[in-house]
Design an enzyme around this catalytic site. Structure first.
Site, PDB file in Angstrom:
ATOM      1  CE  LYS A  20      56.658  20.439 -22.481  1.00 44.18           C
ATOM      2  NZ  LYS A  20      55.796  20.339 -23.351  1.00 44.18           N
ATOM      3  CB  SER A  72      52.807  22.826 -23.367  1.00 43.07           C
ATOM      4  OG  SER A  72      53.547  21.691 -23.669  1.00 43.07           O
ATOM      5  CB  SER A 130      53.754  20.828 -26.763  1.00 41.42           C
ATOM      6  OG  SER A 130      52.287  21.264 -26.374  1.00 41.42           O
TER       7      SER A 130
END
Lengths: 498, 501, 98
Positions: free
Chosen positions: B80, B155, B179
């Protein structure tokens, strides 16, 4: 327009000053408060930074144990209570020298609080209450380019060095100091000066005011003599020498009195002290600075110093300043008056260090008070900032003890040292100040003196040995002072057979 | 050889250990897959082809030299974009950090590298992890491999979509309010939020410091556990990291025995607002666990209803301060430096240009919640509610070993559906937020497809602090029981993506 | 009455150093009003005697020893700088022009 200031005596006749001091101390830890970067002063720009103190995305702080330890020691030495549990807090405001745009500080949970200390001014003891001492971090340093004289005003841009960012600071805040009006500024100076001595004794800071490792902000307000309601206060920043503590406060008293006398109002504002011109000027209005949006620092866990740890640290504290003063006076055999002079001169610690280097107490006092403190006072500098320290004083006195210098020559050596002419040896060399210890030149001078003063020789020979003093004077004059008078007497007596 | 990208991390590791495949081959296969499908999925913001192949070659060389390697050595991973990797662009999905190359590795990345895991590149995310759909990324939306017209969750939508699209067998996410778990649920994959402090935040670009937690994403429970073990453990660079042994997550994932385990179904996390297909799959999974020997009871956590409002005070407050560092002075975007504008003006112009709407909303909200006069009513009160939520958990864990709920109230929604309705978007995280506020461990495991839309449903498990192993116990039990029904893990039901080279 | 006015939003944006346009203010202010109404629900919880939680876990006294670790090089430190001069970060004038 009315006068900018009134005379200090006039101001104090009408108003009582109320003061508060905030002192920032940079600790002498090896590493920064929240990261492992070194804290060396004067390193090339941006060579002592890492992701943490540069505020890079993702970096996290970790508390320096010695920083906490030093804070506790300072708190204890100022007779504070030490929190059983406290947190760091973020103080949020934007400024280019602050990498994260918040300062990691403490807010309503300082590590030390409710303390006191005593200072002595002109033989009177005054108690100063300590509100708190808390831990925080320093900011980076900006250089302003493109304006006049490197000031922030008128600069086209600034250059930032983050070496200083994150160096541990302890902020010490006094409660309101109320002392007889005429003593206010002197008490403030004595407090800061004594705090310096205390921090040195604790070995928690270098306390170099010239390098900014001790910085003072002074809050001053006036109230009509005898009134109880407090006036509006100003906060004067950048007061960075002992002398300027006294001067800046005196200036603010006289300025505020002038404003009030003219029917004006004191603005609650930040003011900047200017060492060169001896005045304060209004700081920039900070429209949003009041709202720092403090909240507990989520990246750091609470600090809960165990009582065992606190007691361990208490056991390492040096003796209290008031007790120490009594002990030193006894050890040194000084009268009350002599001791008061020593304390007022601000040279106490220097004298202690000089004596530690093997110098007799009276000699140490003589040089520090007679030469160095006098010079500092006349030239408007702090004793600390002089190029002469205990080591130099001890070196000079050793030469006096060895008969290489006499007091008169030693004074000239100090003169040279203060003028920056180098080490004592270099000054002696350059100025040609050493006493002549070789018998040859002395005997030649003695012969000349005897030849030039037949009358005196006659008197001596006729049973008045005291008359020989005149011959010694003549020899010393001949040698332009660079002879040991005792040695001259010895040689002369031998020559005259007395 | 069969398609390497369809293998689990464990299978890939076995192939490499038995020298049937090299890490370079495995890595190249995944890079090829990215090249083939990422044009339509858009999971990656940056693919580090050279770096990944170099890491892979280094692992192969070590293996050839007979060095002892970890169980995931040579296995590729998607990272990420919120975690720093030295020299590799890191943006956190924001324009304000476009082009920034961090000069240091995050702790998670250090540990991945030390384990020989090959980092393929950086995955898309909502800007600064603020969002539940990746639509708040400054670099475009990631598409859900199950239905490209839908969002993959957020996210960390990029990380979950990457493993769901077989672009990587493993991924790293970060979970502040869901997330990792919500995108896991939306893409039919496993997403684990370890105990807060169980994984290091050093090098994680902070959203909300007291909530952020990095964690593993994978297609199977065991793969997730193996990755969990690599990244977890005490880190002296993170003061909030826990100085204890990592819970036995791998053993739990291998064992998967729930007999006698006490499971509490949270009464408050269901009912109105929950999609029927989600509730149906959730309850079937609960029944399945009962059949496997778990003792299931209903548990009430009365303060969970205030978790969302408390969260949307605490998070923006911390975020408003964390994001202050983006001021155009030391790194990142600088706008308006024309020689006359002041630093303050340049900062304001740069933040205006560099931040998206959601970031601005939350910064302003957080600034408000912390400002004098409002602090007690908002931030202070939210912290008290946080205490009450943690107490709900403590009381519940006196009765049961783990708590369960649907991971999300609905399945993945269509791109654009909620983008200008912040509150509807926030409600995605109703089930996941309480665990962040209390700091305990939680995970989402695939439990089937909703009848209405054929999209994946996530089964949410919450375990006490440092009992992350219990998540894997439940996940493994559920996974093997469901695999028996389906003839494989849920992912095998995902539609084939069109290859658009 | 809205829970937050357009003027308050503008003030907060200044405090947070975001130069919002008028159009954005028009857009954001009502959204923030809705959000603040939502988050304001925390006030419904009776919690006077409840201690606040600032950290997820009750850790204390996490400290490091006072030791140096290697720094970034100045080149690394300045690598992301929008502008640099004399090994320092170059930033715009700090005070507004008079």
């Amino acid at each position: 327009m009315t006068a900018d200031v009134v005379a200090i005596d006039d101001a104090l006749a009408q108003y009582d000053p109320v003061m508060g001091l905030e002192v920032h101390v940079e600790l002498n830890t090896k590493s920064k408060m929240f990261c492992g970067c070194p804290t060396e002063f004067g390193a090339p720009p941006n060579t002592q930074t890492c992701p943490v103190c540069l505020g890079l995305p993702g970096a996290l702080p970790v508390v320096n144990r010695r920083g906490v330890e030093s804070a506790i020691k300072i708190g204890l030495a100022l007779n504070c209570e030490i929190a059983e549990w406290c947190r760091f807090a973020r103080k949020n405001y934007f400024y280019p020298d602050m990498p994260k745009n918040f300062q990691t500080s403490q807010y309503d949970e300082p590590i030390a609080f409710n303390g006191w200390t005593e200072v002595v001014v002109d033989g009177e003891t005054y108690r100063i209450e300590i509100e708190r001492a808390h831990m925080e971090e320093d900011t980076g340093k900006s250089t302003h380019v493109g304006g006049a004289t490197g000031r922030i005003q008128g600069a086209s841009h600034s250059l930032v060095d983050y070496n200083r960012a994150g160096i541990p600071l302890i902020e010490i805040v006094t409660k309101t100091i109320e002392v007889p009006p005429a003593k206010a500024a002197a008490v403030a100076r004595a407090f800061v000066s004594q705090l310096r001595d205390l921090l040195l004794a604790l070995d928690v800071s270098d306390v170099r005011m010239d390098q900014g490792s001790l910085r003072c902000d002074a809050n001053v307000s006036l109230k009509p003599s005898g009134a109880t309601a407090l006036g509006t206060r100003t906060e004067t920043k950048n007061v960075n020498s002992f002398r300027s503590v006294e001067r800046a406060i005196t200036y603010e008293i006289t300025r505020q009195a002038a404003v009030l006398n003219a029917g004006g109002k004191i603005l609650q504002e930040t003011r900047h002290w200017h060492e060169d011109t001896g005045i304060t000027t209004s700081g920039r209005e900070k429209s949003d600075a009041d709202d720092y949006r403090y909240f507990p620092e989520p990246d750091l866990v609470p600090v809960a110093p165990s009582r065992e740890w606190v007691e361990e640290l208490r056991a390492t504290l040096p003796e209290a300043p008031s007790l120490r003063r009594v002990r030193l006076q006894t050890d040194w055999g000084f009268t009350d008056l002599e001791m008061r002079d020593v304390i007022n001169s601000g040279a106490l610690e220097s004298i202690v260090l000089t004596i530690d280097l093997g110098v007799a107490a009276a000699a140490a006092k003589k040089w520090w008070l007679g030469e160095l403190a006098r010079f500092a006072n006349e030239s408007g500098t702090d004793l600390d900032a002089l190029p002469v320290g205990p080591a130099e004083v001890a070196e000079v006195q050793k030469l006096v003890d060895a008969g290489t210098l006499n007091d008169k020559l030693a004074r000239q050596v100090f003169e040279g040292l203060l003028a920056g002419e180098g080490t004592p040896a270099e000054v002696i060399e350059k100025r040609g100040l050493a006493l002549v210890s070789d018998d040859g030149p002395l005997l030649e001078a003695i012969d000349r003196a005897i030849a030039a003063n037949p009358g005196v020789v006659e008197k001596v020979n006729s049973g008045k040995p005291a008359a020989a003093g005149a011959l010694i004077g003549a020899v010393m004059k001949d040698m332009r002072g660079q002879a040991d008078a005792a040695k001259v007497r010895e040689l002369l007596n031998a020559k005259l057979g007395i | 050889m069969s398609d390497l990208t369809r293998k689990t991390a464990v299978e890939l590791s076995e192939l490499m250990v038995s020298k049937q495949a090299s890490s370079v081959e495995v890595t190249q296969a995944h890079l090829d897959r990215i090249g083939a499908v990422d044009g339509s999925v858009k999971a990656f913001l940056h693919v580090d082809t050279e770096g990944a192949l170099a890491q892979a070659a280094a692992v192969d060389a070590k293996r050839a030299a007979g060095e002892k390697l970890g169980p995931l050595a040579g296995v590729p991973l998607a990272l990420k974009d919120v975690l720093t990797q030295e020299g590799v662009p890191t943006t956190a999905g924001s324009k304000i950090l476009e082009g920034w190359k961090p000069p240091y590795d995050s702790t998670v990345v250090k540990r991945l590298k030390a384990a020989g895991i090959v980092i393929l590149g950086k995955t898309n995310m909502d800007e600064f992890a603020m969002g539940s759909s990746t639509e708040n990324s400054a670099y475009g939306t990631t598409h859900n491999p199950w239905d490209l017209a839908r969002i993959p969750g957020g996210s960390g939508g990029g990380s979950s979509a990457a493993i769901s699209a077989y672009e990587a067998p493993l991924a790293i996410g970060t979970d502040t309010g869901g997330s990792i778990r919500q995108p896991g649920a939306f893409t039919g994959t496993v997403g684990v939020k370890p105990t807060y402090g169980g994984t290091s935040r050093y090098g994680l670009i902070a959203l909300a410091s007291s909530l952020d937690t990095p964690g593993p994403c994978a297609r199977t429970t065991l793969d997730a556990a193996l990755l969990h073990e690599v990244i977890a453990g005490w880190d002296p660079l993170d003061s909030t990291s826990i100085n204890q042994d990592v819970p036995p997550v791998v053993a739990a994932a291998r064992n998967g025995d729930v007999s006698g385990l006490r499971i509490g179904v949270v009464k408050e996390l269901g009912g109105e607002g929950y999609q029927p297909g989600v509730e149906a799959r959730f309850h079937e999974a609960v029944e399945l666990l009962t059949k496997l020997g778990a003792e299931v009871v209903e548990v009430s956590c009365p303060h969970f209803q205030y978790a969302l409002p408390a969260y949307y005070l605490i998070l923006p407050s911390e975020a408003s301060s964390n994001l202050a560092k983006f001021d155009a002075m030391r790194y990142g975007l600088r706008v308006g430096d024309d020689g006359t504008n002041s630093a303050e003006k340049v900062t304001s112009l740069s933040r205006e240009a560099g931040f998206g709407d959601e970031v601005k909303r939350r910064i302003i909200l957080g600034t408000h919640a912390l400002s004098s006069g409002y602090y007690d009513a908002y931030y202070g009160q939210a912290q008290k509610v946080r205490t009450l939520i943690a107490q709900d958990f403590t009381k519940a864990y006196e009765q049961v070993d783990v708590l369960v709920s649907p991971a999300t109230p609905t399945t993945a929604f269509a791109i654009g559906d909620r983008i200008d309705d912040p509150i509807a978007m926030y409600k995605n995280d109703l089930c996941t937020i309480p665990s962040n506020l209390a700091g305990n461990a939680a995970a989402s495991f695939p439990c089937g497809l909703a009848d209405e839309d054929g999209l994946p449903v996530g089964f949410h498990v919450m375990a006490p602090v440092m009992r992350d192993d219990l998540l894997y116990t439940v996940g493994a039990a559920l996974e093997s029981a469901l695999a028996e029904q389906w003839g494989g893990v849920l992912m095998t039901k995902a539609p084939e993506l069109e290859v658009t080279r | 009455m809205p829970s937050i006015t357009r003027e308050e939003v503008a003030h907060l944006a200044r405090l947070a150093r975001i130069e919002l346009s008028d159009a954005e203010l028009d857009h954001l202010a009502p959204q923030l009003d809705q959000i603040i109404t939502l988050v304001g629900q925390v006030s419904q919880v009776a919690a006077d005697d409840i201690p606040p939680t600032s950290h997820a876990l009750p850790l204390t006294n996490v400290m490091r020893e006072d030791e140096n670790v290697p720094c970034l090089t100045p080149e690394q430190a300045l690598s992301g700088a929008p502008a640099a001069e004399a090994q320092r970060f170059r930033v715009p004038r700090i005070l507004e022009e008079d």
